[in-house]
Design a protein around this motif. Structure first.
Motif, PDB file in Angstrom:
ATOM      1  N   THR A  88       5.441  12.646  -0.246  1.00 28.54           N
ATOM      2  CA  THR A  88       4.530  12.553  -1.382  1.00 28.54           C
ATOM      3  C   THR A  88       4.502  11.131  -1.918  1.00 28.54           C
ATOM      4  OG1 THR A  88       6.278  13.182  -2.940  1.00 28.54           O
ATOM      5  CG2 THR A  88       4.891  14.951  -2.083  1.00 28.54           C
ATOM      6  N   VAL A  89       3.381  10.802  -2.525  1.00 26.85           N
ATOM      7  CA  VAL A  89       3.229   9.520  -3.208  1.00 26.85           C
ATOM      8  C   VAL A  89       2.967   9.809  -4.685  1.00 26.85           C
ATOM      9  CG1 VAL A  89       1.803   7.460  -3.454  1.00 26.85           C
ATOM     10  CG2 VAL A  89       2.339   8.336  -1.171  1.00 26.85           C
ATOM     11  N   ASP A  90       3.756   9.176  -5.537  1.00 26.78           N
ATOM     12  CA  ASP A  90       3.535   9.298  -6.980  1.00 26.78           C
ATOM     13  C   ASP A  90       2.360   8.383  -7.341  1.00 26.78           C
ATOM     14  OD1 ASP A  90       3.520   9.322  -9.694  1.00 26.78           O
ATOM     15  OD2 ASP A  90       5.570   8.612  -9.946  1.00 26.78           O
ATOM     16  N   SER A  91       1.210   8.994  -7.520  1.00 24.80           N
ATOM     17  CA  SER A  91      -0.003   8.197  -7.748  1.00 24.80           C
ATOM     18  C   SER A  91       0.066   7.405  -9.046  1.00 24.80           C
ATOM     19  CB  SER A  91      -1.238   9.100  -7.744  1.00 24.80           C
ATOM     20  OG  SER A  91      -1.129  10.085  -8.748  1.00 24.80           O
ATOM     21  N   ALA A  92       0.867   7.858  -9.995  1.00 22.67           N
ATOM     22  CA  ALA A  92       0.996   7.134 -11.258  1.00 22.67           C
ATOM     23  C   ALA A  92       1.806   5.850 -11.082  1.00 22.67           C
ATOM     24  CB  ALA A  92       1.648   8.026 -12.309  1.00 22.67           C
ATOM     25  N   SER A  93       2.696   5.842 -10.088  1.00 24.11           N
ATOM     26  CA  SER A  93       3.533   4.666  -9.843  1.00 24.11           C
ATOM     27  C   SER A  93       2.918   3.719  -8.823  1.00 24.11           C
ATOM     28  CB  SER A  93       4.915   5.095  -9.345  1.00 24.11           C
ATOM     29  OG  SER A  93       5.576   5.886 -10.294  1.00 24.11           O
ATOM     30  N   CYS A  94       2.145   4.261  -7.884  1.00 21.11           N
ATOM     31  CA  CYS A  94       1.574   3.455  -6.802  1.00 21.11           C
ATOM     32  C   CYS A  94       0.728   2.321  -7.375  1.00 21.11           C
ATOM     33  CB  CYS A  94       0.714   4.347  -5.906  1.00 21.11           C
ATOM     34  SG  CYS A  94      -0.145   3.451  -4.590  1.00 21.11           S
ATOM     35  N   THR A 117      -2.391   7.910  -0.088  1.00 21.20           N
ATOM     36  CA  THR A 117      -2.325   9.365   0.057  1.00 21.20           C
ATOM     37  C   THR A 117      -1.685   9.705   1.400  1.00 21.20           C
ATOM     38  OG1 THR A 117      -4.498   9.496   1.090  1.00 21.20           O
ATOM     39  CG2 THR A 117      -4.400   9.725  -1.311  1.00 21.20           C
ATOM     40  N   ALA A 164       7.494   4.615  -4.892  1.00 14.26           N
ATOM     41  CA  ALA A 164       6.573   5.703  -5.214  1.00 14.26           C
ATOM     42  C   ALA A 164       6.564   6.797  -4.154  1.00 14.26           C
ATOM     43  CB  ALA A 164       5.156   5.149  -5.390  1.00 14.26           C
ATOM     44  N   LYS A 191       8.280   9.612  -1.863  1.00 18.49           N
ATOM     45  CA  LYS A 191       9.419  10.523  -1.802  1.00 18.49           C
ATOM     46  C   LYS A 191       9.312  11.371  -0.545  1.00 18.49           C
ATOM     47  CE  LYS A 191      10.667   9.084  -5.831  1.00 18.49           C
ATOM     48  NZ  LYS A 191      11.527   7.880  -5.813  1.00 18.49           N
TER      49      LYS A 191
END
Ligand code: SF4
Length: 63
Positions: A4-10, A32, A56, A58
């Motif tokens: 997964t990618v934390d879109s808020a951190s990317c 993504t 970002a 995980k």
């Protein structure tokens, strides 16, 4: 394995898409993961995660 990618951190640097094309794709300024990679892609996904400047990405062993 779930990636997964934390879109808020990317921050949209594209490093992951450069390091592991076919796993990470840029959609605008956010990375993504589609489709989810299989277990044989773990090393490539982990390598990209290690390169992410904001951590970002995980990777979970669970699906
Ligand atoms: S390496 Fe990290 S910050 Fe850069 S695009 Fe990928 S997920 Fe986003």
């Amino acid at each position: 394995m779930t990636v997964t990618v934390d879109s808020a951190s990317c921050i949209g640097c594209s490093m992951c898409a450069y390091a592991a094309p076919g796993i990470f794709h840029m959609e605008g300024r956010v990375s993504t993961v589609l489709p989810q990679p299989d277990e044989t892609q773990f090393e490539r996904a982990a390598g990209a995660a290690n390169r992410c400047p904001v951590n970002a990405i995980k990777i979970s062993k669970e699906t």
